[in-house]
Design a protein around this motif. Structure first.
Motif, PDB file in Angstrom:
ATOM      1  N   MET A   1       8.342  -3.136  37.223  1.00 57.80           N
ATOM      2  CA  MET A   1       8.675  -2.003  37.032  1.00 57.80           C
ATOM      3  C   MET A   1       9.428  -1.969  35.520  1.00 57.80           C
ATOM      4  SD  MET A   1      10.811   0.415  39.747  1.00 57.80           S
ATOM      5  CE  MET A   1       9.579   0.020  40.867  1.00 57.80           C
ATOM      6  N   GLN A   2       9.191  -0.836  34.871  1.00 56.38           N
ATOM      7  CA  GLN A   2       9.497  -0.886  33.549  1.00 56.38           C
ATOM      8  C   GLN A   2      10.612   0.445  33.841  1.00 56.38           C
ATOM      9  OE1 GLN A   2       9.310  -2.856  30.761  1.00 56.38           O
ATOM     10  NE2 GLN A   2       8.222  -3.970  32.253  1.00 56.38           N
ATOM     11  N   VAL A   3      11.991   0.304  32.841  1.00 54.55           N
ATOM     12  CA  VAL A   3      12.679   1.453  32.772  1.00 54.55           C
ATOM     13  C   VAL A   3      12.836   1.855  31.282  1.00 54.55           C
ATOM     14  CG1 VAL A   3      14.890   2.458  33.436  1.00 54.55           C
ATOM     15  CG2 VAL A   3      13.800   1.044  34.988  1.00 54.55           C
ATOM     16  N   ILE A   4      12.785   3.030  30.848  1.00 52.19           N
ATOM     17  CA  ILE A   4      12.619   3.581  29.488  1.00 52.19           C
ATOM     18  C   ILE A   4      13.786   4.502  29.064  1.00 52.19           C
ATOM     19  CG2 ILE A   4      11.452   4.467  27.637  1.00 52.19           C
ATOM     20  CD1 ILE A   4       9.143   3.179  28.944  1.00 52.19           C
ATOM     21  N   GLY A   5      14.694   4.552  28.247  1.00 55.50           N
ATOM     22  CA  GLY A   5      15.495   5.536  28.043  1.00 55.50           C
ATOM     23  C   GLY A   5      15.033   6.308  26.562  1.00 55.50           C
ATOM     24  N   THR A   6      15.226   7.560  26.971  1.00 57.48           N
ATOM     25  CA  THR A   6      14.824   8.418  25.632  1.00 57.48           C
ATOM     26  C   THR A   6      15.885   9.311  25.217  1.00 57.48           C
ATOM     27  OG1 THR A   6      14.071  10.294  27.163  1.00 57.48           O
ATOM     28  CG2 THR A   6      12.499   8.493  26.725  1.00 57.48           C
ATOM     29  N   ALA A   7      15.364  10.100  24.087  1.00 61.57           N
ATOM     30  CA  ALA A   7      16.472  11.067  23.670  1.00 61.57           C
ATOM     31  C   ALA A   7      15.255  12.160  23.066  1.00 61.57           C
ATOM     32  CB  ALA A   7      17.154  10.557  22.404  1.00 61.57           C
ATOM     33  N   TYR A   8      16.079  13.438  22.935  1.00 65.32           N
ATOM     34  CA  TYR A   8      15.340  14.608  22.539  1.00 65.32           C
ATOM     35  C   TYR A   8      15.985  14.800  20.956  1.00 65.32           C
ATOM     36  CZ  TYR A   8      13.410  15.711  27.113  1.00 65.32           C
ATOM     37  OH  TYR A   8      12.705  15.825  28.271  1.00 65.32           O
ATOM     38  N   LEU A   9      15.317  14.766  20.022  1.00 61.45           N
ATOM     39  CA  LEU A   9      15.884  14.941  18.670  1.00 61.45           C
ATOM     40  C   LEU A   9      15.321  16.495  18.064  1.00 61.45           C
ATOM     41  CD1 LEU A   9      14.555  11.854  17.055  1.00 61.45           C
ATOM     42  CD2 LEU A   9      16.746  12.172  17.929  1.00 61.45           C
ATOM     43  N   VAL A  10      16.746  17.204  18.013  1.00 60.41           N
ATOM     44  CA  VAL A  10      16.753  18.579  17.521  1.00 60.41           C
ATOM     45  C   VAL A  10      17.093  18.527  16.356  1.00 60.41           C
ATOM     46  CG1 VAL A  10      17.292  20.950  18.405  1.00 60.41           C
ATOM     47  CG2 VAL A  10      16.875  19.307  20.123  1.00 60.41           C
ATOM     48  N   PRO A  11      16.384  19.190  15.590  1.00 64.90           N
ATOM     49  CA  PRO A  11      16.908  19.517  13.839  1.00 64.90           C
ATOM     50  C   PRO A  11      18.105  20.195  14.041  1.00 64.90           C
ATOM     51  CG  PRO A  11      14.560  20.015  14.122  1.00 64.90           C
ATOM     52  CD  PRO A  11      15.145  19.619  15.580  1.00 64.90           C
ATOM     53  N   GLY A  12      19.036  19.673  13.171  1.00 69.68           N
ATOM     54  CA  GLY A  12      20.389  20.396  13.012  1.00 69.68           C
ATOM     55  C   GLY A  12      21.612  19.755  14.058  1.00 69.68           C
ATOM     56  N   GLU A  13      21.067  18.975  15.040  1.00 68.16           N
ATOM     57  CA  GLU A  13      22.036  18.285  15.944  1.00 68.16           C
ATOM     58  C   GLU A  13      22.315  16.839  15.222  1.00 68.16           C
ATOM     59  OE1 GLU A  13      21.198  19.939  20.435  1.00 68.16           O
ATOM     60  OE2 GLU A  13      20.510  17.669  19.799  1.00 68.16           O
ATOM     61  N   ASP A  14      23.686  16.698  15.131  1.00 72.07           N
ATOM     62  CA  ASP A  14      24.148  15.161  14.712  1.00 72.07           C
ATOM     63  C   ASP A  14      24.049  14.176  15.661  1.00 72.07           C
ATOM     64  OD1 ASP A  14      25.245  16.359  12.264  1.00 72.07           O
ATOM     65  OD2 ASP A  14      27.221  16.773  13.111  1.00 72.07           O
ATOM     66  N   GLU A  15      24.098  14.626  16.861  1.00 71.73           N
ATOM     67  CA  GLU A  15      23.680  13.605  18.046  1.00 71.73           C
ATOM     68  C   GLU A  15      23.050  14.374  18.993  1.00 71.73           C
ATOM     69  OE1 GLU A  15      24.595   9.719  19.641  1.00 71.73           O
ATOM     70  OE2 GLU A  15      25.618  10.647  17.933  1.00 71.73           O
ATOM     71  N   CYS A  46      21.458   2.515  26.224  1.00 71.84           N
ATOM     72  CA  CYS A  46      21.282   1.238  26.922  1.00 71.84           C
ATOM     73  C   CYS A  46      20.974   1.548  28.211  1.00 71.84           C
ATOM     74  CB  CYS A  46      22.446   0.095  26.660  1.00 71.84           C
ATOM     75  SG  CYS A  46      24.267   0.855  27.284  1.00 71.84           S
ATOM     76  N   LEU A  47      20.316   0.533  28.863  1.00 71.71           N
ATOM     77  CA  LEU A  47      20.085   0.502  30.412  1.00 71.71           C
ATOM     78  C   LEU A  47      20.326  -0.849  30.804  1.00 71.71           C
ATOM     79  CD1 LEU A  47      16.864   2.052  30.024  1.00 71.71           C
ATOM     80  CD2 LEU A  47      18.502   2.981  31.213  1.00 71.71           C
ATOM     81  N   THR A  48      20.782  -1.311  32.188  1.00 73.71           N
ATOM     82  CA  THR A  48      21.135  -2.398  32.668  1.00 73.71           C
ATOM     83  C   THR A  48      20.944  -2.161  34.280  1.00 73.71           C
ATOM     84  OG1 THR A  48      22.443  -4.563  32.818  1.00 73.71           O
ATOM     85  CG2 THR A  48      23.673  -2.325  32.743  1.00 73.71           C
TER      86      THR A  48
END
Length: 64
Positions: A1-15, A46-48
């Motif tokens: 099993m593999q676990v992956i963390g992602t992020a949505y990058l939106v122009p104009g957002e600092d974070e 991070c994931l644990t």
């Protein structure tokens, strides 16, 4: 099993304001398939494993 963390990058957002935790498993042909996913607030940094669960650290805190 593999676990992956992602992020949505939106122009104009600092974070990034949201992300996902994706859990994949391998089938008999060694191809990954998505088992489940969970949307979270902020990017997943991070994931644990902890007490049989998956902990995801993001900008907004910790999710189980």
């Amino acid at each position: 099993m593999q676990v992956i963390g992602t992020a949505y990058l939106v122009p104009g957002e600092d974070e990034p304001s949201k992300g996902r935790v994706l859990v994949f498993a391998m089938n008999a042909n060694k191809k990954a398939h998505l088992v489940t996913e969970k949307e979270v607030r902020g990017a997943v940094y991070c994931l644990t494993g902890f007490n049989g669960k998956i902990l995801a650290g993001s900008h907004h805190g910790i999710s189980c």
